[in-house]
Motif scaffolding. Structure first.
Motif, PDB file in Angstrom:
ATOM      1  N   ASP A   1     -13.966  23.568  17.436  1.00 39.51           N
ATOM      2  CA  ASP A   1     -14.535  21.971  17.445  1.00 39.51           C
ATOM      3  C   ASP A   1     -15.841  21.885  18.118  1.00 39.51           C
TER       4      ASP A   1
ATOM      5  N   THR B   1     -14.568  16.221  18.272  1.00 39.94           N
ATOM      6  CA  THR B   1     -13.386  16.436  17.371  1.00 39.94           C
ATOM      7  C   THR B   1     -12.113  16.795  17.996  1.00 39.94           C
TER       8      THR B   1
ATOM      9  N   SER C   1      -8.318  17.585  18.798  1.00 39.34           N
ATOM     10  CA  SER C   1      -7.475  18.389  18.065  1.00 39.34           C
ATOM     11  C   SER C   1      -6.412  17.510  17.144  1.00 39.34           C
TER      12      SER C   1
END
Length: 167
Positions: A42, A50, A52
């Motif tokens: 990420d 971003t 999870s």
């Protein structure tokens, strides 16, 4: 692999044998390798991340309260300063623009595009505001559509309204 390539193309330059072509080749290889470096990771920076939970945030304070206890964000997209900034448990929202959906706490399925669009929303769901201040003070109204600068801006709690045009 990339580090080995750098070591072979750009050895210690005490002999001054590194050519401009070596530098170009190394930089080109770096650019080509970026997707490999990021694969499976990420992206997280001060104002881009971003999380999870299939959420994307870009901009200072976008979904800014996410780290607080019991806050969640699933399938939200926030682009712009303080977009979805106060989001608590709202899901599946899209906010594009500074302060767009900024006060949203629990509303789901909202779209705010433009500065301050749907900014006052607290619990309303299914609202669409496109334009500066469109549905700007809506707090609990649901299923409203406002397109244009300040469209339905005076609406606070009414539901199932449509407005196109200025104010």
């Amino acid at each position: 692999e990339y580090i080995s390539s750098i070591n072979s193309l750009l050895p210690d330059n005490s002999t001054q044998q590194i050519s401009p072509e070596d530098i170009r080749t190394t930089l080109t290889n770096l650019v080509d390798s970026v997707p490999n470096f990021l694969a499976g990771h990420d992206v997280n920076a001060d104002n881009i991340s971003t999380p999870s939970t299939r959420t994307t945030r870009v901009g200072n304070l976008a979904i800014g309260k996410l780290g607080l206890i019991n806050r969640t964000s699933t399938d939200n997209s926030a682009f712009g300063y303080y977009s979805l900034g106060a989001n608590y448990t709202g899901n599946e929202n899209t906010a594009i623009g500074s302060h767009a959906l900024g006060c949203n706490l629990d509303g789901d399925h909202n779209v705010g595009v433009g500065f301050n669009a749907v900014a006052g929303n607290v619990e309303g769901s299914g609202n669409i505001g496109i334009g500066t201040n469109a549905l700007g003070v809506n707090t609990t109204g649901a299923n409203n559509v406002a397109i244009g600068q300040s469209a339905l801006d005076a609406n606070t709690t009414a539901s199932n309204n449509t407005a196109v045009g200025y104010a």
